[in-house]
Scaffold this active site. Structure first.
Site: not given
Length: 294
Positions: A52-54, A77
């Site tokens: 979902s996030e790096t 984001v």
């Protein structure tokens, strides 16, 4: 042929004290003597990691201050809680007991700080509150949201709020059973007309204090297919929006919350400071260390 570059990567499960729970994030620390990675490459790496996030952490001359950017598999984001927690955990783990107890990150949402609490070993993040306000959606939008999330007419939403800075829509429902029964129909959610609201994610929440959630003041789930994330397991930025809402409802400034994503989920401590900031507290564990070659 250009020579390959190597970049260390750490995968951290955030908002949990055990592996394979909470929310995983990949953390890449870009050191001053390491390879340069541009924005396009960051996005490609995030797509390759498929989490979902790096997070990409950039060192500075000050050993307590870093740059920080967050990418989903499809977009950059402006704010991400679990990947900030993961980044701080990775840095604190690398340094051991030495170094400052508070790290500062310069981000698209301003400066964020993370402190390692001496007594508990937990990490406490200092974030801006996500100040939302009630909104009235058209009946067609409400019906579409119910279809998209498997909410029966009698189960909500009872309140609808929107936070413009975080681009999050928040729905309250009637019980924890409704939260547990949510099922995402991503195409329907993506097709929902929010009447001009630039909503990129949907929080669904209810009061806790019962059954498996007896120890928590409130619980939630978060869906963001518009950002390339069907359901995010534990979302710090969503709790910046949830915190002021539930503080007003419950008459509390200190709360315990749980994000009830099936199969993972995670717990957060929440403290409203009274100055437009919120403290989010949690744990994290490292599950993988490796090297990216590109």
């Amino acid at each position: 042929m250009a020579s390959k570059r190597s970049l260390p990567v750490t995968i951290v499960d955030a908002f949990t004290d055990k592996p394979f729970a909470g929310n995983p994030a990949a953390v890449c620390v870009l050191k001053t003597n390491g390879p340069n990675v541009n924005t396009e490459e960051m996005q490609k790496i995030a797509r390759e990691m498929s989490l979902s996030e790096t997070a990409f952490v950039t060192a500075t001359a000050d050993d307590a201050v870093f740059g920080l950017r967050w990418f989903t598999p499809t977009v950059e984001v402006p704010l991400c809680g679990h990947a900030t927690l993961a980044s701080a955990h990775a840095l604190f783990t690398e340094r051991g007991a030495s170094g400052p107890a508070t790290l500062h990150f310069d981000t698209l949402s301003g400066r964020l700080s993370v402190t390692r609490l001496a007594e508990s070993g937990e990490l406490q993040m200092d974030f801006p509150l996500g100040k939302g306000a009630p909104v009235e959606l058209k009946p067609a939008a409400v019906a579409s949201l119910r279809r998209a999330l498997n909410i029966a007419d009698a189960d909500g939403p009872t309140d609808v709020w929107f936070c413009a800075p975080t681009r999050k829509l928040m729905l309250t429902v009637t019980s924890t059973a409704v939260i547990d029964g949510l099922r995402l129909d991503a195409p329907t959610l993506l097709a929902t007309d929010f009447g001009g609201l630039d909503a990129r994610g949907v929080i669904v929440t209810t009061r806790g204090g019962e059954g498996a959630y007896a120890e928590y003041d409130f619980i939630s789930r978060y869906f963001a297919p518009a950002n390339g994330i069907a359901e995010d397991p534990v979302t710090g930025s969503a709790h910046t929006v949830l915190a002021p809402y539930w503080s007003a409802k419950l008459g509390k400034t200190e709360m315990r919350a749980f994000q009830a994503s099936p199969g993972r989920g995670g717990a957060l401590g929440i403290g409203l400071r009274g100055d437009g900031r919120v403290l989010l507290t949690g744990r994290a564990v490292t599950v993988l260390r490796g090297t990216l070659e590109f």
